[in-house]
Design a protein around this motif. Structure first.
Motif, mmCIF file in Angstrom:
data_model
loop_
_atom_site.group_PDB
_atom_site.id
_atom_site.type_symbol
_atom_site.label_atom_id
_atom_site.label_comp_id
_atom_site.label_asym_id
_atom_site.label_seq_id
_atom_site.Cartn_x
_atom_site.Cartn_y
_atom_site.Cartn_z
ATOM 1 N N HIS A 161 5.579 -60.543 54.069
ATOM 2 C CA HIS A 161 6.276 -59.403 53.244
ATOM 3 C C HIS A 161 6.623 -60.030 51.931
ATOM 4 C CE1 HIS A 161 9.622 -61.570 55.601
ATOM 5 N NE2 HIS A 161 10.317 -61.417 54.489
ATOM 6 N N ASP A 162 6.583 -61.271 51.636
ATOM 7 C CA ASP A 162 7.009 -61.898 50.474
ATOM 8 C C ASP A 162 5.747 -62.128 49.666
ATOM 9 O OD1 ASP A 162 9.653 -62.280 51.111
ATOM 10 O OD2 ASP A 162 9.563 -64.491 51.448
ATOM 11 N N LEU A 163 4.377 -62.248 50.099
ATOM 12 C CA LEU A 163 3.426 -62.299 49.320
ATOM 13 C C LEU A 163 3.168 -61.503 48.392
ATOM 14 C CD1 LEU A 163 0.836 -63.489 52.259
ATOM 15 C CD2 LEU A 163 1.713 -64.889 50.398
ATOM 16 N N PRO A 164 3.266 -60.181 48.320
ATOM 17 C CA PRO A 164 3.121 -59.338 47.099
ATOM 18 C C PRO A 164 4.032 -59.453 45.968
ATOM 19 C CG PRO A 164 2.977 -58.050 49.184
ATOM 20 C CD PRO A 164 3.606 -59.305 49.356
ATOM 21 N N ARG A 165 4.979 -60.112 46.253
ATOM 22 C CA ARG A 165 6.097 -60.348 45.253
ATOM 23 C C ARG A 165 6.128 -61.734 44.641
ATOM 24 N NH1 ARG A 165 11.434 -58.260 47.719
ATOM 25 N NH2 ARG A 165 12.125 -58.373 45.631
ATOM 26 N N ILE A 166 5.345 -62.674 44.935
ATOM 27 C CA ILE A 166 5.717 -64.134 44.614
ATOM 28 C C ILE A 166 5.362 -64.231 43.049
ATOM 29 C CG2 ILE A 166 5.130 -64.951 46.737
ATOM 30 C CD1 ILE A 166 2.404 -65.902 45.605
ATOM 31 N N PHE A 167 4.664 -63.438 42.565
ATOM 32 C CA PHE A 167 4.523 -63.796 40.914
ATOM 33 C C PHE A 167 5.473 -62.562 40.145
ATOM 34 C CE2 PHE A 167 -0.161 -64.455 42.311
ATOM 35 C CZ PHE A 167 0.208 -65.662 42.303
ATOM 36 N N ASP A 168 6.488 -62.121 40.920
ATOM 37 C CA ASP A 168 7.569 -61.293 40.175
ATOM 38 C C ASP A 168 8.588 -62.167 39.532
ATOM 39 O OD1 ASP A 168 6.098 -59.074 40.857
ATOM 40 O OD2 ASP A 168 7.607 -58.278 42.330
ATOM 41 N N LYS A 169 8.973 -61.810 38.369
ATOM 42 C CA LYS A 169 10.036 -62.627 37.525
ATOM 43 C C LYS A 169 11.375 -62.537 38.462
ATOM 44 C CE LYS A 169 12.358 -63.238 33.155
ATOM 45 N NZ LYS A 169 12.485 -62.543 31.901
ATOM 46 N N GLY A 170 11.769 -63.769 38.686
ATOM 47 C CA GLY A 170 13.316 -63.872 39.537
ATOM 48 C C GLY A 170 13.242 -63.711 40.875
ATOM 49 N N PHE A 171 11.968 -63.534 41.515
ATOM 50 C CA PHE A 171 11.644 -63.282 42.810
ATOM 51 C C PHE A 171 11.730 -64.775 43.533
ATOM 52 C CE2 PHE A 171 9.115 -63.045 46.959
ATOM 53 C CZ PHE A 171 10.037 -62.309 47.720
ATOM 54 N N THR A 172 12.575 -65.190 44.415
ATOM 55 C CA THR A 172 12.529 -66.509 44.995
ATOM 56 C C THR A 172 12.224 -66.500 46.559
ATOM 57 O OG1 THR A 172 14.886 -65.998 45.756
ATOM 58 C CG2 THR A 172 14.702 -67.115 43.726
ATOM 59 N N GLY A 173 12.263 -65.443 47.357
ATOM 60 C CA GLY A 173 11.402 -65.279 48.516
ATOM 61 C C GLY A 173 12.444 -65.952 49.404
ATOM 62 N N GLY A 174 11.852 -66.007 50.909
ATOM 63 C CA GLY A 174 12.731 -66.543 52.155
ATOM 64 C C GLY A 174 12.489 -68.041 51.793
ATOM 65 N N ASN A 175 11.670 -68.615 51.585
ATOM 66 C CA ASN A 175 11.756 -70.346 51.380
ATOM 67 C C ASN A 175 12.673 -70.780 50.210
ATOM 68 O OD1 ASN A 175 9.788 -70.525 53.336
ATOM 69 N ND2 ASN A 175 8.236 -70.512 51.871
ATOM 70 N N GLY A 176 12.703 -69.875 49.279
ATOM 71 C CA GLY A 176 13.655 -70.349 48.171
ATOM 72 C C GLY A 176 15.046 -70.019 48.521
ATOM 73 N N ARG A 177 15.282 -69.203 49.316
ATOM 74 C CA ARG A 177 16.750 -68.791 49.783
ATOM 75 C C ARG A 177 17.146 -69.922 50.685
ATOM 76 N NH1 ARG A 177 18.712 -63.675 48.474
ATOM 77 N NH2 ARG A 177 17.034 -62.572 47.443
ATOM 78 N N ILE A 178 16.317 -70.503 51.519
ATOM 79 C CA ILE A 178 16.531 -71.393 52.568
ATOM 80 C C ILE A 178 16.598 -72.752 51.830
ATOM 81 C CG2 ILE A 178 15.553 -72.811 54.365
ATOM 82 C CD1 ILE A 178 14.203 -70.404 55.324
ATOM 83 N N HIS A 179 15.796 -73.107 50.712
ATOM 84 C CA HIS A 179 16.081 -74.552 50.350
ATOM 85 C C HIS A 179 16.866 -74.327 49.093
ATOM 86 C CE1 HIS A 179 12.670 -76.386 52.437
ATOM 87 N NE2 HIS A 179 12.108 -75.506 52.607
ATOM 88 N N ASN A 180 17.428 -73.066 48.604
ATOM 89 C CA ASN A 180 18.373 -73.160 47.520
ATOM 90 C C ASN A 180 17.679 -73.884 46.201
ATOM 91 O OD1 ASN A 180 20.469 -72.086 46.062
ATOM 92 N ND2 ASN A 180 21.793 -73.725 46.648
ATOM 93 N N ALA A 181 16.402 -73.966 46.091
ATOM 94 C CA ALA A 181 15.777 -74.747 44.901
ATOM 95 C C ALA A 181 14.897 -73.860 44.047
ATOM 96 C CB ALA A 181 15.225 -75.944 45.766
ATOM 97 N N SER A 182 14.946 -72.766 44.147
ATOM 98 C CA SER A 182 13.993 -71.838 43.396
ATOM 99 C C SER A 182 14.687 -71.072 42.422
ATOM 100 C CB SER A 182 13.315 -71.023 44.224
ATOM 101 O OG SER A 182 12.390 -69.999 43.712
ATOM 102 N N THR A 183 14.094 -70.889 41.221
ATOM 103 C CA THR A 183 14.520 -69.991 40.086
ATOM 104 C C THR A 183 13.887 -68.892 40.051
ATOM 105 O OG1 THR A 183 13.187 -71.110 38.363
ATOM 106 C CG2 THR A 183 15.190 -72.204 38.888
ATOM 107 N N GLY A 184 12.685 -68.681 40.478
ATOM 108 C CA GLY A 184 11.760 -67.397 40.571
ATOM 109 C C GLY A 184 11.217 -67.420 39.299
ATOM 110 N N LEU A 185 11.103 -68.630 38.594
ATOM 111 C CA LEU A 185 10.317 -68.546 37.117
ATOM 112 C C LEU A 185 8.913 -68.990 37.100
ATOM 113 C CD1 LEU A 185 13.266 -69.101 34.667
ATOM 114 C CD2 LEU A 185 12.046 -66.789 34.947
ATOM 115 N N GLY A 186 8.728 -70.141 37.897
ATOM 116 C CA GLY A 186 7.609 -70.995 38.060
ATOM 117 C C GLY A 186 6.374 -70.177 38.223
ATOM 118 N N LEU A 187 6.006 -69.508 39.458
ATOM 119 C CA LEU A 187 4.946 -68.859 39.496
ATOM 120 C C LEU A 187 4.953 -67.377 38.671
ATOM 121 C CD1 LEU A 187 4.704 -68.888 43.520
ATOM 122 C CD2 LEU A 187 3.640 -70.269 41.905
ATOM 123 N N TYR A 188 6.122 -66.911 38.180
ATOM 124 C CA TYR A 188 5.637 -66.013 37.341
ATOM 125 C C TYR A 188 5.335 -66.214 35.948
ATOM 126 C CZ TYR A 188 7.551 -62.862 33.432
ATOM 127 O OH TYR A 188 7.883 -62.267 32.173
#
Length: 236
Positions: A161-188
Motif C-alpha cells: 500500500h506504500d508503493l504508489p506513494r514512495i515518490f511523493d514529497k514528504g512521504f516516509t512510509g512504514g519503514n521510514g516510521r519504524i527506523h525514524n530515519a526518513s525525510t521523504g525527500l530523497g526519492l521525491y
C-alpha cells in the motif's frame, strides 16, 4: 513572494558554500589518521552531513536545472561505481557488499544530475539494508536499445500500500516510521530530476525479499531533441 523566495535560495546557496569549507578541512584532517578506529567512525558521520548539505545544494539548483544541463555520452556502470566510491565509508560501516553486474552501456545524459539520482537511490538502499547484506547494480540493454540500471537490495521491502506513494514529497512510509530515519525527500527529488532529464524511475518490491529500483534510459533524450529543434530554427 517570488523575489523573497529568490533571496532565500541565494542565502541558502551561500550558506552551503560557506559550510563546505570547514567540511573539507575536516575531511583532510581525518585522512591523515585513517588508522584510528574512532576517526573511521567520525568519517561515516561526516559523510552523512556531507550528503545532507550536498542534497540541499541540489535542491536550490533544481528550479534552474534547464540552465545547468550538459549532455554527454557516459558509461552507466562508471556512474554507479563513482557513487559507490563516494559512499564507501557508509557501506563499510554496515558491512555491505556492493557489486556491479551485467554488460556496460553508454547513454546520453547529464553526468552530474544522473549521479544525483543514483546517489539518492543508493543512500536509500544503504539506509534500510540490514548489516551484512549486499547491494547489486545490474545493467541491461533491451532490443529497443533502452538501457536499464537496477539497484537491488536485501532490505525489508516496501509494503504494497506504500508503493504508489514512495515518490511523493514528504512521504516516509512504514519503514521510514519504524527506523525514524526518513525525510521523504530523497526519492521525491530523484523522481523529479529523472522526469526533467528523460529518465524513468520504477520500483519493484516484495516483502521481505528486498527492493529493486530501476532507472530506464530511453534510446533518445527528449530534452536534447527539443533543444536541437530549437537550435535548428534559430536564424543565422
Amino acid at each position: 513572494m517570488k523575489e523573497a523566495q529568490l533571496v532565500e535560495n541565494d542565502f541558502i546557496a551561500s550558506w552551503i558554500h560557506e559550510i563546505k569549507t570547514p567540511l573539507t578541512a575536516m575531511k583532510l584532517i581525518m585522512a591523515t589518521r585513517q588508522s584510528d578506529p574512532d576517526i573511521r567512525k567520525m568519517e561515516t558521520e561526516w559523510l552523512r552531513i556531507h550528503l545532507l548539505v550536498d542534497r540541499q545544494l541540489y535542491m536550490t539548483r533544481l528550479p534552474a536545472l534547464e540552465s545547468d544541463y550538459v549532455l554527454e555520452q557516459v558509461s552507466v556502470q562508471r556512474l554507479a561505481a563513482e557513487e559507490v566510491r563516494e559512499l564507501a565509508a557508509w557501506c563499510m560501516e554496515k558491512n555491505l557488499a556492493v557489486s556491479i553486474e551485467g554488460n556496460d552501456a553508454t547513454v546520453v545524459t547529464d553526468r552530474k544530475w544522473c549521479r544525483f539520482i543514483i546517489r539518492q537511490l543508493l543512500t536509500n538502499a544503504i539506509k534500510y539494508s540490514p548489516t551484512g547484506t549486499s547491494l547489486t547494480f545490474r545493467t541491461n540493454v533491451t532490443e529497443q536499445e533502452n538501457v536499464f540500471l537496477d539497484l537491488i537490495d536485501e532490505g525489508p521491502g516496501i509494503q504494497p500500500h506504500d508503493l504508489p506513494r514512495i515518490f511523493d514529497k514528504g512521504f516516509t512510509g512504514g519503514n521510514g516510521r519504524i527506523h525514524n530515519a526518513s525525510t521523504g525527500l530523497g526519492l521525491y527529488l530523484a523522481h523529479t530530476v529523472a522526469a526533467k532529464i528523460g529518465i524513468t524511475l520504477q520500483v519493484h518490491s516484495i516483502q521481505p525479499q528486498g527492493t529493486t529500483m530501476r532507472m530506464t534510459f530511453t534510446d533518445s533524450n527528449a530534452f536534447e531533441t527539443v533543444r536541437r529543434g530549437q537550435a535548428d530554427n534559430i536564424p543565422l
